[in-house]
Write an enzyme that holds these catalytic residues in place. Structure first.
Site, PDB file in Angstrom:
ATOM      1  N   LYS A   1       0.210   4.508  20.135  1.00  5.62           N
ATOM      2  CA  LYS A   1       1.601   4.992  20.054  1.00  5.62           C
ATOM      3  C   LYS A   1       2.152   5.321  21.441  1.00  5.62           C
ATOM      4  CE  LYS A   1       0.679   6.693  15.429  1.00  5.62           C
ATOM      5  NZ  LYS A   1       0.094   7.849  14.703  1.00  5.62           N
TER       6      LYS A   1
ATOM      7  N   GLY B   1       0.842  -1.196   0.000  1.00  7.61           N
ATOM      8  CA  GLY B   1       0.000   0.000   0.000  1.00  7.61           C
ATOM      9  C   GLY B   1       0.873   1.241   0.000  1.00  7.61           C
ATOM     10  N   THR B   2       0.421   2.264   0.707  1.00  7.73           N
ATOM     11  CA  THR B   2       1.133   3.541   0.736  1.00  7.73           C
ATOM     12  C   THR B   2       2.570   3.375   1.215  1.00  7.73           C
ATOM     13  OG1 THR B   2      -0.990   4.448   1.411  1.00  7.73           O
ATOM     14  CG2 THR B   2       0.880   5.916   1.540  1.00  7.73           C
TER      15      THR B   2
ATOM     16  N   GLU C   1      10.384   1.055  14.378  1.00 11.61           N
ATOM     17  CA  GLU C   1      10.491   2.523  14.409  1.00 11.61           C
ATOM     18  C   GLU C   1       9.315   3.210  13.722  1.00 11.61           C
ATOM     19  OE1 GLU C   1      13.354   4.822  15.590  1.00 11.61           O
ATOM     20  OE2 GLU C   1      11.408   5.781  15.504  1.00 11.61           O
TER      21      GLU C   1
END
Lengths: 431, 431
Positions: free
Chosen positions: B205, B12-13, B129
């Site tokens: 996150k 995908g992106t 990361e």
């Protein structure tokens, strides 16, 4: 598990911080590395001096050889500063297969590649995170974090003293000399501030950043340097009026295979994130081809902040020691050094002049810019106290440095121009 | 030199960005690692879909086993998203001794410790990361750069969509619904924006950041979450008037052995560096015991920025492969999880209420605060359109969450209080 032994060269501000952190964070270090770390010897100038850090007298020595040639020491932390003697010590230590962590920007800017080569040849690590921007992990950011990207530009506020001075001048409208004196009293500036205010300290850091970021051996002499001693309150005020903040900016810019590295007081668009970096703080703005824009911000100096960078490097060396992979992290420059000509360095410029207040003078000025195909983005004209003179402030669109220097010299020859009061690069406001 | 082989799960992106960077930066990767890297297989959902990246049709596969069980593949890059199936794929891949790079925050927030343990047991690397703050190398900053420090607090703007929405609301004075619609049209917000605007994405996150930064296994359920759907233009305007900017802030705060992790719209002092992080940008502000305050700023999402983080991790795995030291970088949490009680979480609060405009009401209000020993820093009273009512805006000094919740409930019971319009945590303005 046997402890890893460390020798310290120097026990000043940063050295004391390193001793404190190793002592206070023994658990965390042990957890990360799997074995204890012990400070075995510390080189000091004066064995009897009162120390701000609690350390056994028996660990202190006045003889560098007791550390450099000590078979019990694995890693040397160099926080003594200095150049020629220190270089010899470290080369000898590397020949003795000692790993090195240094905070010495002067040394790394001048002899970094020699030392890194010696480290590599001896299978030793040589880490130097603390040499640039104190507590900010910028070298790791460039070497590891942005490992897969190609850096096109770095702009850094990498000297805390000058950033403190310019911040105060800008916020309080005070004169350079007054703020410098205040900074010296507060300990933000040294009694001999030359290396800071003339931009040399920043230039050393930019040489280190450019070498690592562009993978190209950029030497200190390649960095064009101008300090802040000539910056006036008028320049800051005119800058503000036009939407700019004055900062001592280190610029390292790559286009294709050629780079330009410089340090100068520059006017930065107030919307740029670097414009908000105030007082003694440092920051490095990094432009990568893929990542776009990132910024690393933090304390640029100070005992504990700088010591965290030193001890983080120490952890890196210790991990490598435990894994048996030292001496493999230094990557020699990938690209040959190619510096831009003045005709290839593009920027906007701010220019302030006093001209005769006569008919046609403005036309004469602008025709000089036109002749070099440089157009003007902003123009401000004001009367000055001295009779018959006008003050003109201009901001150009992008111009090559060569064209701009030619324009300056033509302006100086123009009878209608009384004085060129000041001239600054303008950054951060797009093309 | 034999190439290192990579299999991609997803194109995908981010996956497309990874393929582009590996292709375009082959020289740089080769220089850093010493051998080429080759994309061997790519898992896609639709073999015939038109791709925005140039890739040989023969590399595409619809079967995950062709990658997970492929003996020719050394490293798997997981950019397909999803949770349960993806977890099974990665556990199987680790059992097959494949190293993993993932950008999957949902997965890492829920199953990070399980996956990291499996990686460690199999001698494999697992790097992630890209799962936090896209192109910003924040996890490396915490793990390596600040390795020698102890983190006390992290404040993050870690969701680009909500930061874009709050920036526009603040700058243009627009309503939440209008800006959300605009953001969706521009591609900054998904057609179902729940996970972003309700704060879930940011919470994932923050769980990852807290786990790494505090070396303590913080789970997603430990993160208190409140989204931005209730934020009004009035709140932003009152905030501004009092010197604050509204941001969706993730807070991870350690005092002693106990931590608190939360995500909420909060009012941030306008002088705080995070207050200047606008639009879709992300930033994480880190407070360390020794280093003091540092900030990492950059693009939080996007194809190429996120892909640089993935490929930087890939470089890390490849270096370890060449050195033969994979599977040793993951450090298991050092501290047992201890969460703060509401009586131990201290903050300032912003409170906006509508009260009856009668004699003595203000005294009743303030006596409730006094009873809990909470004092007020700022007070603003204004008439409202509805007759007989007054609007009161208060900012408290530090209060425990427990005291503050007790105060809110006492206020609700007070006959003179018509409505509690809004309430926000206040950060970044000292104690």
């Amino acid at each position: 598990m046997e402890a890893i032994s460390v020798g310290l060269l120097g026990l000043g501000t940063v050295g004391s911080g390193v001793v404190k952190i190793i002592k206070n964070h023994q658990d965390k270090l042990m957890h990360q590395v799997g074995c204890p770390v012990e400070v075995k010897k510390v080189l000091v100038q004066d064995l009897n001096k009162q120390r701000e850090v609690d350390i056994e007298a028996s660990l202190l020595t006045g003889s560098p050889e007791e550390i450099i040639d000590n078979p019990d020491i694995d890693i040397i932390i160099e926080v003594m500063g200095g150049i020629e003697d220190t270089r010899k010590h470290l080369l000898k230590a590397l020949a003795n297969k000692k790993h090195i962590v240094t905070a010495n920007k002067d040394l790394m800017a001048l002899y970094g590649s020699e030392l890194l080569t010696a480290a590599s040849e001896n299978g030793c690590d040589l880490f130097y995170e603390a040499s640039v921007a104190g507590g900010i992990p910028i070298l790791r950011g460039l070497a590891d974090g942005l490992a897969s990207d190609r850096i096109t530009k770095m702009m850094g506020i990498v000297n805390g003293t000058t950033n403190y001075i310019l911040t105060k001048m800008s916020q309080d409208g005070s004169a350079y000399e007054d703020v410098l004196k205040e900074a010296q009293e507060l300990g933000y500036a040294e009694s001999d501030p030359t290396s800071d205010v003339e931009g040399l300290d920043a230039a050393r850091k930019m040489a280190i950043l450019a070498t690592l970021g562009f993978s190209m051996k950029v030497d200190l002499v390649d960095v064009k340097v101008k300090g802040i001693t000539g910056v006036t309150e008028e320049d800051l005020q005119y800058g503000k009026q036009l939407g700019y903040i004055m900062k001592l900016i280190g610029i390292a810019h790559r286009e294709g295979e050629k780079v330009e590295v410089s340090v100068q007081p520059a006017l930065l668009a107030e919307s740029h994130p670097l414009a908000g970096v105030n007082n003694e703080y440092n920051a490095v703005y990094v432009y990568g081809e893929a990542v776009g824009e990132t910024m690393f911000y933090g304390p640029g100096a100070g005992s504990l902040p700088t010591a965290t960078a030193v001890v983080s490097d120490l952890v890196g060396v210790m991990k490598n020691l435990r894994l048996g992979v030292n001496g493999k992290s230094a990557v020699s420059p990938q690209y040959p050094k190619k510096l831009k000509d003045p005709s290839e360095i593009y920027s906007k410029y701010f220019l302030r002049l006093h001209v005769k207040d006569e008919v046609g003078v403005f036309g004469e000025l602008t025709s000089i810019f036109s002749k070099h195909s440089v157009s003007l983005e902003k123009i401000l004209q004001l009367p000055v106290e001295e009779k018959g003179l006008a003050e003109i402030v201009l901001v150009t669109h992008q111009s090559s440095l060569k064209d701009y220097e030619d324009i300056l010299s033509s302006l100086e020859d123009l009878p209608a121009v009384k004085t060129i009061e000041s001239s600054y690069r303008v950054e951060g406001s797009g093309s």
